[in-house]
Enzyme design. Sequence first.
Site, PDB file in Angstrom:
ATOM      1  CB  CYS A 147     -17.360  -9.319  34.968  1.00  0.00           C
ATOM      2  SG  CYS A 147     -16.635  -9.774  36.540  1.00  0.00           S
ATOM      3  NE  ARG A 157     -18.742 -16.932  36.597  1.00  0.00           N
ATOM      4  CZ  ARG A 157     -19.589 -16.055  36.047  1.00  0.00           C
ATOM      5  NH1 ARG A 157     -19.815 -16.067  34.751  1.00  0.00           N
ATOM      6  NH2 ARG A 157     -20.219 -15.175  36.797  1.00  0.00           N
ATOM      7  CG  HIS A 184     -22.212 -20.487  39.410  1.00  0.00           C
ATOM      8  ND1 HIS A 184     -21.412 -19.805  38.537  1.00  0.00           N
ATOM      9  CD2 HIS A 184     -21.912 -20.022  40.640  1.00  0.00           C
ATOM     10  CE1 HIS A 184     -20.636 -18.986  39.206  1.00  0.00           C
ATOM     11  NE2 HIS A 184     -20.916 -19.101  40.489  1.00  0.00           N
ATOM     12  NE  ARG A 187     -23.234 -16.093  43.591  1.00  0.00           N
ATOM     13  CZ  ARG A 187     -22.189 -15.925  42.770  1.00  0.00           C
ATOM     14  NH1 ARG A 187     -21.057 -15.433  43.228  1.00  0.00           N
ATOM     15  NH2 ARG A 187     -22.279 -16.215  41.502  1.00  0.00           N
ATOM     16  CD  GLU A 217     -15.581 -11.703  43.232  1.00  0.00           C
ATOM     17  OE1 GLU A 217     -16.447 -12.424  42.738  1.00  0.00           O
ATOM     18  OE2 GLU A 217     -14.444 -12.130  43.541  1.00  0.00           O
ATOM     19  CG  ASN A 224     -23.005 -12.372  40.100  1.00  0.00           C
ATOM     20  OD1 ASN A 224     -23.771 -11.495  39.722  1.00  0.00           O
ATOM     21  ND2 ASN A 224     -22.385 -13.182  39.260  1.00  0.00           N
ATOM     22  CG  ASP A 225     -19.182 -13.649  45.089  1.00  0.00           C
ATOM     23  OD1 ASP A 225     -19.930 -14.295  45.842  1.00  0.00           O
ATOM     24  OD2 ASP A 225     -18.467 -14.174  44.228  1.00  0.00           O
TER      25      ASP A 225
HETATM   26  C1  PEP Z   1     -19.412 -12.134  40.710  1.00  0.00           C
HETATM   27  O1  PEP Z   1     -19.249 -12.494  41.879  1.00  0.00           O
HETATM   28  O2  PEP Z   1     -20.133 -11.163  40.381  1.00  0.00           O
HETATM   29  C2  PEP Z   1     -18.735 -12.844  39.613  1.00  0.00           C
HETATM   30  C3  PEP Z   1     -18.729 -12.368  38.385  1.00  0.00           C
HETATM   31  O3  PEP Z   1     -18.145 -14.045  39.892  1.00  0.00           O
HETATM   32  P1  PEP Z   1     -18.951 -15.423  40.133  1.00  0.00           P
HETATM   33  O4  PEP Z   1     -20.380 -15.185  39.751  1.00  0.00           O
HETATM   34  O5  PEP Z   1     -18.280 -16.445  39.291  1.00  0.00           O
HETATM   35  O6  PEP Z   1     -18.740 -15.619  41.591  1.00  0.00           O
HETATM   36 MG    MG Z   2     -17.736 -13.932  42.371  1.00  0.00          MG
END
Ligand code: PEP
Ligand code: MG
Length: 545
Positions: A504, A298, A190, A467, A433, A456-457
């Site tokens: 996203c 978010r 993040h 991650r 995800e 990302n997840d």
């Molecule tokens: C993701 O997991 O790709 C996502 C957009 O959510 P976050 O990065 O907030 O987990």
């Molecule tokens: Mg996520």
Amino acid sequence: MAMRIFKGKGVYGAVAVGRAQVFKRQEAHVRRIRVDDTAAELERLEAAKAMAIEQLSGIYEKALREVGETNAQIFDIHMMMIEDDDYNDSIKGIIETQSVNAEYAVAVTSDTFAEMFASMEDSYMQARSADVRDISNRIIACLSDCEKSEHQAEECMIVCADDLAPSETVALDKDKVLAFVTAYGSANSHTAILARNMNIPAVIGIGEEFLNELEDGVQLIVDGHTGTVIIDPDESTVQQYTKKQQEDTHKKALLQELKGKENITKDGTSIKIYANIGGVDGIGAVLANDAGGIGLFRSEFLYLESNDYPDEEQQFRAYKKVLESMAGKKVIIRTLDIGADKQIDYFGLDKEDNPALGLRAVRICLTRPEIFRTQLRALYRASVYGSLGIMFPMINSVSDVEKCLAACEQAKSELAAEGVPFSDSVETGIMIETPAAAIISDRLAAMVDFFSVGTNDLTQYTLACDRQNAKLEPFIDTHHEAILRLIELAAKNAHEHGAWIGICGELAADTSLTETFLRMGIDELSVSAPFVLPLREKVRSISLK
Ligand code: PEP
Ligand code: MG
């Protein structure tokens, strides 16, 4: 000292030249020291308390101006807690009876009171546990001289840390951050996402040695293009990078010409480009970069920025503001996604061995329906002010979706019974995800209006790579065929069952994949605001024929 060069991974292509501020956690490493003059120790305590109260009243005033009275109240409560008789009697008693230093007495009292609050039944009282620790750390910091850090906050700085948790980044004064450099961290962490949203360079995974070499206030150059960080640069290096900065500014200015233009390929295929935000303060950048909507809000940042559960009214105001500012453009608000790397003290979550595989995101909402209900009511109430999509994170199964949709129905029927208006065209969607969600996306698509792929997840769970773990960077292939196949499968299933699909996660901004996504038929890409125009430029350069 001579100039020293370090290499990490650049996560946002920009250059910063400025002074280092080594981020320190407010952890108090307190030693027990015997004192002969306990009266002098009590005086030190009083002086530190006065200083803490002065700081808090400044913070209260600032919060009042910036985030309103409800959010500011907590600092008022902190001031009262510092004056609390029981708390003070305990500290003074320890100093006098044990002849010890004030820091030690405050730390012991902090532990006792925090444990006492934590063991209470009432969740409001449990949340006070973190507050006691907070005020105690503040007093301890005042005891051991905090003028230095206050002084540093005056200037814009390059924040250097081992890593930063989301709860720590929200506490930073973002106007004063020129760049981030972290010893650990990964591209999808993040801190990296925040840097992209803020349009400032960040270099992660630079290694511990960098922090060892660093002193507060030393001059640094951070190049997010190449992942280079230079300590104590010489004059000609500063000039070279200042030139690079100017070139970046020039490129950005050229991109401005793309404002108002369509996101359309040479052969006429169009795609929506939306932006991701973490809070109401992100809207300015969304509008300035001409995004077609918000593809991911978010919402957990509302919770992270607060010291207690944001109530329905607070949430309603935030959602309304975003919807109104976007003036009818689509706004997709994701329901609370905490747990794993996003921890919030007042939730009182149990410590888990594998938090990324633990009670997180919608799993928390489904086990604590009161929290979910408050958020959904606020969302539906705000829905009349624009075009809302509600999105659920970490969905794995048909039953997860059924439960989320049932909670929506419940919120709507409550509002209807109360005569409170809400829009009947709110879209509901889910994040893809996990591999499980992608694999059964045919079943899930039939239940919702849209999908948004959280790459990302999805990357973390598909490749079984945490991650947050910088050591895994060499093993994380974000273009891994398995991930791309899962996205393609979800796209095919979405379209076959009447849903639309966006992406996203951070991969949406990876222009080396834009053509691949267009060929898969992805309908929308949602990226950090500074990526909207570069992505538009890329789309317009592609021909799918
Ligand atoms: C993701 O997991 O790709 C996502 C957009 O959510 P976050 O990065 O907030 O987990
Ligand atoms: Mg996520």
